[in-house]
Design a protein around this motif. Structure first.
Motif, short mmCIF file in Angstrom:
data_model
loop_
_atom_site.label_atom_id
_atom_site.label_comp_id
_atom_site.label_asym_id
_atom_site.label_seq_id
_atom_site.Cartn_x
_atom_site.Cartn_y
_atom_site.Cartn_z
N GLN A 125 -3.20 7.69 7.60
CA GLN A 125 -1.88 7.12 7.80
C GLN A 125 -1.97 5.68 8.24
O GLN A 125 -2.81 5.32 9.03
CB GLN A 125 -1.12 7.91 8.86
CG GLN A 125 -0.66 9.26 8.39
CD GLN A 125 0.23 9.90 9.41
OE1 GLN A 125 0.11 9.63 10.59
NE2 GLN A 125 1.12 10.74 8.95
N HIS A 126 -1.07 4.90 7.72
CA HIS A 126 -0.97 3.51 8.11
C HIS A 126 0.20 3.36 9.07
O HIS A 126 1.01 4.26 9.23
CB HIS A 126 -0.76 2.61 6.90
CG HIS A 126 -1.98 2.52 6.05
ND1 HIS A 126 -3.04 1.71 6.37
CD2 HIS A 126 -2.33 3.14 4.90
CE1 HIS A 126 -3.97 1.82 5.47
NE2 HIS A 126 -3.58 2.70 4.57
N ALA A 127 0.31 2.22 9.65
CA ALA A 127 1.42 1.93 10.56
C ALA A 127 2.72 1.98 9.77
O ALA A 127 2.74 1.84 8.56
CB ALA A 127 1.22 0.56 11.17
N SER A 128 3.81 2.16 10.47
CA SER A 128 5.10 2.16 9.80
C SER A 128 5.36 0.78 9.21
O SER A 128 4.77 -0.20 9.62
CB SER A 128 6.21 2.53 10.79
OG SER A 128 6.33 1.52 11.77
N LYS A 129 6.25 0.71 8.24
CA LYS A 129 6.50 -0.54 7.52
C LYS A 129 6.90 -1.67 8.47
O LYS A 129 6.47 -2.79 8.31
CB LYS A 129 7.60 -0.35 6.46
CG LYS A 129 7.16 0.51 5.31
CD LYS A 129 6.11 -0.18 4.49
CE LYS A 129 5.66 0.70 3.35
NZ LYS A 129 4.45 0.30 2.74
N GLU A 130 7.70 -1.38 9.47
CA GLU A 130 8.14 -2.44 10.37
C GLU A 130 7.02 -2.94 11.27
O GLU A 130 7.04 -4.05 11.74
CB GLU A 130 9.32 -1.98 11.21
CG GLU A 130 8.99 -0.79 12.10
CD GLU A 130 10.22 -0.10 12.62
OE1 GLU A 130 10.21 0.30 13.80
OE2 GLU A 130 11.18 0.03 11.86
N LYS A 131 6.00 -2.12 11.50
CA LYS A 131 4.90 -2.53 12.36
C LYS A 131 3.70 -3.04 11.57
O LYS A 131 2.71 -3.42 12.15
CB LYS A 131 4.48 -1.38 13.27
CG LYS A 131 5.55 -1.03 14.27
CD LYS A 131 5.04 -0.12 15.34
CE LYS A 131 6.14 0.14 16.34
NZ LYS A 131 5.68 0.72 17.54
N GLU A 132 3.78 -3.03 10.23
CA GLU A 132 2.66 -3.48 9.43
C GLU A 132 2.61 -4.99 9.30
O GLU A 132 1.69 -5.52 8.71
CB GLU A 132 2.70 -2.84 8.04
CG GLU A 132 2.15 -1.43 8.06
CD GLU A 132 1.87 -0.92 6.68
OE1 GLU A 132 1.36 -1.67 5.84
OE2 GLU A 132 2.18 0.25 6.44
#
Length: 137
Positions: free
Chosen positions: A18-25
């Motif tokens: 899993q990657h970070a959420s879009k707002e935290k990327e």
């Protein structure tokens, strides 16, 4: 040659899971691709290695987003040379893990990083099963 092998090893692992959420990327300014990241990496290594006489960053990957230990972090694989001078130095590799929440970084041996990533479950979806002493009930 080691860095090419490590890049091949790191690339699939960095993008797996899993990657970070879009707002935290959004990449923090201090590690933006280009001169900002190069400067950050050089300064971090220079201080960590207790100001060696000679330090040269040979190759570094751009920072990539990853979730480790439940935290959103940014990773870069770095190959560098350090020592007394250019003729008396060793070639090393490290993974820099930048935590945007604390604005701190840490270093990890690429082999240790690879084993850590391999131990993390790739499917972190919650299950409806409860366990007692490791047995599903």
């Amino acid at each position: 040659m080691k860095i090419l092998f490590a890049l091949l090893l790191l690339s699939p692992m960095a993008f797996a899971g899993q990657h970070a959420s879009k707002e935290k990327e959004k990449k923090p300014a201090v590690i933006q691709d280009g001169s900002a990241a190069k400067s950050y990496i050089h300064k971090a290594l220079y201080e960590y290695l207790e100001k060696p006489s000679y330090l040269a960053i040979e190759v570094e990957t751009p920072f990539v987003a990853k979730q480790m230990d439940g935290k959103n972090v940014w990773l870069s694989l770095v190959e560098f040379s350090c020592g007394v001078d250019q003729m008396n130095c060793v070639v090393c590799a490290t993974v820099i893990i930048y935590d945007p929440a604390t604005k701190q970084h840490r270093f990890m041996n690429p082999d240790d990083f690879a084993s850590t990533v391999n131990k993390e479950p790739t499917n972190k979806e919650p299950t409806n099963k409860a366990t007692v002493d490791g047995d599903a009930i």
